[in-house]
Structures are given as C-alpha cells and as structure tokens.
Design an enzyme around this catalytic site. Structure first.
Site, mmCIF file in Angstrom:
data_model
loop_
_atom_site.group_PDB
_atom_site.id
_atom_site.type_symbol
_atom_site.label_atom_id
_atom_site.label_comp_id
_atom_site.label_asym_id
_atom_site.label_seq_id
_atom_site.Cartn_x
_atom_site.Cartn_y
_atom_site.Cartn_z
ATOM 1 N N GLY A 199 39.028 49.970 40.174
ATOM 2 C CA GLY A 199 39.672 50.302 38.904
ATOM 3 C C GLY A 199 41.202 50.377 38.896
ATOM 4 O O GLY A 199 41.779 50.904 37.950
ATOM 5 N N LYS A 245 44.330 32.679 44.062
ATOM 6 C CA LYS A 245 44.370 32.690 45.531
ATOM 7 C C LYS A 245 44.891 31.337 45.991
ATOM 8 O O LYS A 245 44.570 30.301 45.392
ATOM 9 C CB LYS A 245 42.961 32.918 46.104
HETATM 10 C C1 LIG Z 1 40.143 42.502 44.756
HETATM 11 S S1 LIG Z 1 38.789 43.354 44.078
HETATM 12 C C2 LIG Z 1 39.452 43.997 42.593
HETATM 13 C C3 LIG Z 1 40.302 45.211 42.751
HETATM 14 C C4 LIG Z 1 40.683 45.773 41.413
HETATM 15 N N1 LIG Z 1 41.532 44.884 40.642
HETATM 16 C C5 LIG Z 1 41.428 47.091 41.571
HETATM 17 O O1 LIG Z 1 42.637 47.108 41.246
HETATM 18 O O2 LIG Z 1 40.840 48.092 41.973
HETATM 19 C C6 LIG Z 1 37.782 42.065 43.515
HETATM 20 C C7 LIG Z 1 36.532 42.507 42.782
HETATM 21 O O3 LIG Z 1 35.928 41.368 42.179
HETATM 22 C C8 LIG Z 1 34.538 41.593 42.113
HETATM 23 N N2 LIG Z 1 33.866 40.304 41.858
HETATM 24 C C9 LIG Z 1 33.692 39.261 42.684
HETATM 25 N N3 LIG Z 1 33.068 38.258 42.053
HETATM 26 C C10 LIG Z 1 32.848 38.692 40.794
HETATM 27 C C11 LIG Z 1 32.231 38.109 39.641
HETATM 28 N N4 LIG Z 1 31.738 36.873 39.658
HETATM 29 N N5 LIG Z 1 32.179 38.840 38.506
HETATM 30 C C12 LIG Z 1 32.678 40.089 38.457
HETATM 31 N N6 LIG Z 1 33.266 40.680 39.508
HETATM 32 C C13 LIG Z 1 33.353 40.001 40.664
HETATM 33 C C14 LIG Z 1 34.214 42.257 43.447
HETATM 34 O O4 LIG Z 1 33.028 43.033 43.337
HETATM 35 C C15 LIG Z 1 35.462 43.121 43.686
HETATM 36 O O5 LIG Z 1 35.229 44.452 43.278
#
Ligand SMILES: C[S@@+](CC[C@H](N)C(=O)[O-])C[C@H]1O[C@@H](n2cnc3c(N)ncnc32)[C@H](O)[C@@H]1O
Length: 349
Positions: free
Chosen positions: A218, A300
């Site tokens: 979050g 990325k």
């Molecule tokens: C880098 S983290 C995000 C961190 C977040 N922005 C924060 O500030 O706390 C990436 C997130 O993308 C989620 N994720 C990966 N593929 C996804 C998808 N297809 N749909 C939704 N969420 C996804 C993962 O579960 C992970 O929690």
C-alpha cells in the site's frame, strides 16, 4: 566551456551517452559522449565552443530520461590550499550567477567528498558574493560546482528552470512513518517531478478517484489516500490495515492487467513488475479507452539496450494515441527512487 556534464544513477552511464548523443545529433550539435562504467556521470564534449549552450537551450531537461542533473562548463584543477582564489579567478570568465549548488557524483568517491563540500560551501559562497559573482536572482544561471575530488571540479552552469529540481537530482523526501512500504517515496517523487507544485491542489485533489494496480502492501495507495482520494487497490496480496481503516480504500483481489473500472477514474498508478511492453499496452488502453485521465506507471528495464527499448515503447505509445486521434502528454524519467526501471507519466489533454 564546451562540455555538458550529466549526472546519473551508477550503472546507467551508457544510457546517458546514447541519449545525449541522440539529442545532439537531432539538434546538429557536433561532439561525442564519453563515460566510465559506474562513475555515475557522463560528458558530452562539443566540437564548437558554443555547442554546449546550444545543446542545453535546445532541450528541456525534464524531457531527458536518464540524466539526473546537467551543466555546461569545463573541469578546473585546484591546488591543495587556497582553492577559493583559483576558483574566483576562473569564474571571472563566467556570467554573474543567481544561485550556487555544490554537487558530487552518486558514487562512493562522491559520498566521501560530501563532507568536504559541506565545509567548503559557506566560505565559498561568502567569497563569491563579496566579489559580485553571486547574487540572489532566479533568472540568472545557477552555478553548479561538481567536485570530482578535492583537486578537481567541474565549473558548470545551468538555467534554474531547465535543470534538476534538487542538487544532483536527488530529492530529500522524508519517509512518512505511517506508510506501509518504502516505495511510497517513488510515487511522491513522481508527483514532484511531473506535476508542478502549484497544480497539486487541482490535479491531486480530495474530490478525485484513483486505482492502484499491484497495490500491496500500500505504499502508493498511501500517497493517493494522503491526498484524500477514494482508491481501488488491486492486488492478490494484503493491504495494510491502517489504510483499510481510513474507509477510503476498496481492495479487490483480481488481475490488474484485465480489470477495468465501471466508471472512469481520475488516476491510475501501477507498480506491477512486468515486461515493459505489456505495461505500456495496458496504460495505452487505460488512457486511450478513457478509463483514467492521468497515470503513473513503472516500466522495468531490460538488461541490454535500455535506452533503445524505452524509446521504442514511448514511440509506440505516441503512435497508438495518434491513431486514436487523442492528445496525450507523455513524460518519462529514471527517478532517484527507481532502480532497474523508469517512471512514466501520461495525461490526456
Ligand atoms: C512492487 S509490488 C508493489 C508495491 C506497492 N506499490 C507499494 O508501494 O507498497 C508489486 C505488486 O504487484 C502485485 N502483482 C503482480 N502481478 C499482478 C497482477 N497481474 N495484478 C495485480 N497485482 C499484481 C504483486 O502481488 C505485488 O504486491
């Protein structure tokens, strides 16, 4: 004064060289780019004496992707004692400046020099002001002194409104204790970078709605909530309870790449680690399909050809919006809080 010095994240010197050489060729400024691996900087050496000024005038710093800071000028060797006299003498050929920043590169050597810079700044400022070389005036160029060592400095100039917002392009943002993750600073930096401060009240207002794709735990949602927005957070992972307790967040455990809101929202932000081409197509659908007005997404980077890959994706986005006959402003920057990635901001006009 025939070089442009460019700071960057260590490891991205090749990208800065490719980018500045590309831009110089477009503007027909002859010269060549050079850098050393992991030095956190690159240099574009112009063949013509006026080349560096022409290059900087022809470009908006905010439109460059990989450079964190830039300045036109040249290197000066310094003695061990009385560096100030030597600097004053060299600066006699420079215009009177409106502000002064002492900078170092974002490398281990640079970090070791920051203490020296802190001590040196006050006496230097006093001497420059006393000699009439420095007055407080934002319309005059900024004097950027980048110390490579205690014996070598780049005497640089840049327009305050066409260079980094912070010394070395490094924002000093305070981590909010209540934020669930450190990546919160990435979205905060994105806002500082892409949205002029005086527009925050209208473009990041508490009457708005936002969607955070890949939201867990979050950190980015926290920034939207902090602005008072109603947020839909999309992630199979859990959201911090403190955010859910605000009553402003709806958490949906669905796929961020296929889910779309029933009603258009103001903001979409996405921090999912994915192939950049997939993220770019997704944001094209969101903005192009009218699902959101503004977006911040992370792209990325691949291991190789990182500049070429980003350019390809940005061009593809421009072409897709042109084909849809809609006007969208697109900006892309490697932020200080970005690692192997860049951050894109898109806004439907
Ligand atoms: C880098 S983290 C995000 C961190 C977040 N922005 C924060 O500030 O706390 C990436 C997130 O993308 C989620 N994720 C990966 N593929 C996804 C998808 N297809 N749909 C939704 N969420 C996804 C993962 O579960 C992970 O929690």
């Amino acid at each position: 004064m025939n070089s442009v010095l460019l700071h960057c994240r260590p490891g991205f010197e090749g990208e800065v060289c490719a980018e500045i050489a590309d831009q110089a060729a477009r503007l027909e400024v002859p010269g060549y780019a050079k850098s050393k691996p992991n030095s956190a900087h690159a240099e574009f050496v112009c063949h013509d004496p006026a080349g560096a000024a022409r290059l900087m005038q022809g470009l908006r710093f905010s439109r460059l992707i990989f450079p964190r800071q830039w300045a036109r000028g040249s290197y000066l060797q310094l003695p061990e004692n009385d560096r100030i006299s030597v600097l004053l003498q060299a600066l006699a050929d420079y215009p009177v400046c409106g502000s002064l920043w002492l900078e170092v590169f974002d490398s281990n050597e640079g970090k070791e020099l920051s203490n020296f810079c802190k001590k040196f700044e006050a006496p230097l400022r006093k001497a420059l002001t006393g000699a009439g070389r420095l007055v407080e005036d934002a319309s005059k160029p900024r004097l950027l002194l980048t110390f490579k060592s205690g014996r070598e400095v780049f005497l640089g100039l840049a327009e305050a409104n066409n260079s980094a917002l912070w010394p070395m392009g490094i924002p000093r943002l305070k981590f909010p204790r209540e934020a669930p993750s450190r990546s919160t600073l990435k979205l905060e930096e994105a806002w500082h970078t892409f949205i002029p401060r005086e527009q925050w009240e209208t473009r990041l207002s508490d009457e708005m709605t936002g969607v955070d794709l890949g939201a867990s735990p979050g950190g980015w949602t926290y920034q939207l909530v902090r602005r008072g927005m109603l947020v839909t957070a999309i992630d199979n992972g859990p959201m911090a309870e403190s955010l859910m307790d605000t009553g402003l967040v709806t958490h949906l455990m669905v796929d961020g790449f296929t889910w779309k809101p029933k009603q258009p929202v103001d903001w979409m932000v996405c921090d999912i680690v994915e192939k950049p081409a997939r993220t770019a197509s997704m944001v094209e659908e969101w903005i192009g399909g009218g699902h959101c007005r503004e977006a911040v997404v992370n792209l990325k980077l691949p291991m190789k050809q990182r500049y070429a890959e980003v350019c390809k994706l940005l061009l593809r986005l421009e072409e897709a919006f042109a084909a849809r006959r809609i006007r969208v402003s697109i900006a892309c920057k490697q932020l200080y809080h970005d690692r192997e990635e860049v951050t894109c901001h898109l806004r439907r006009l």
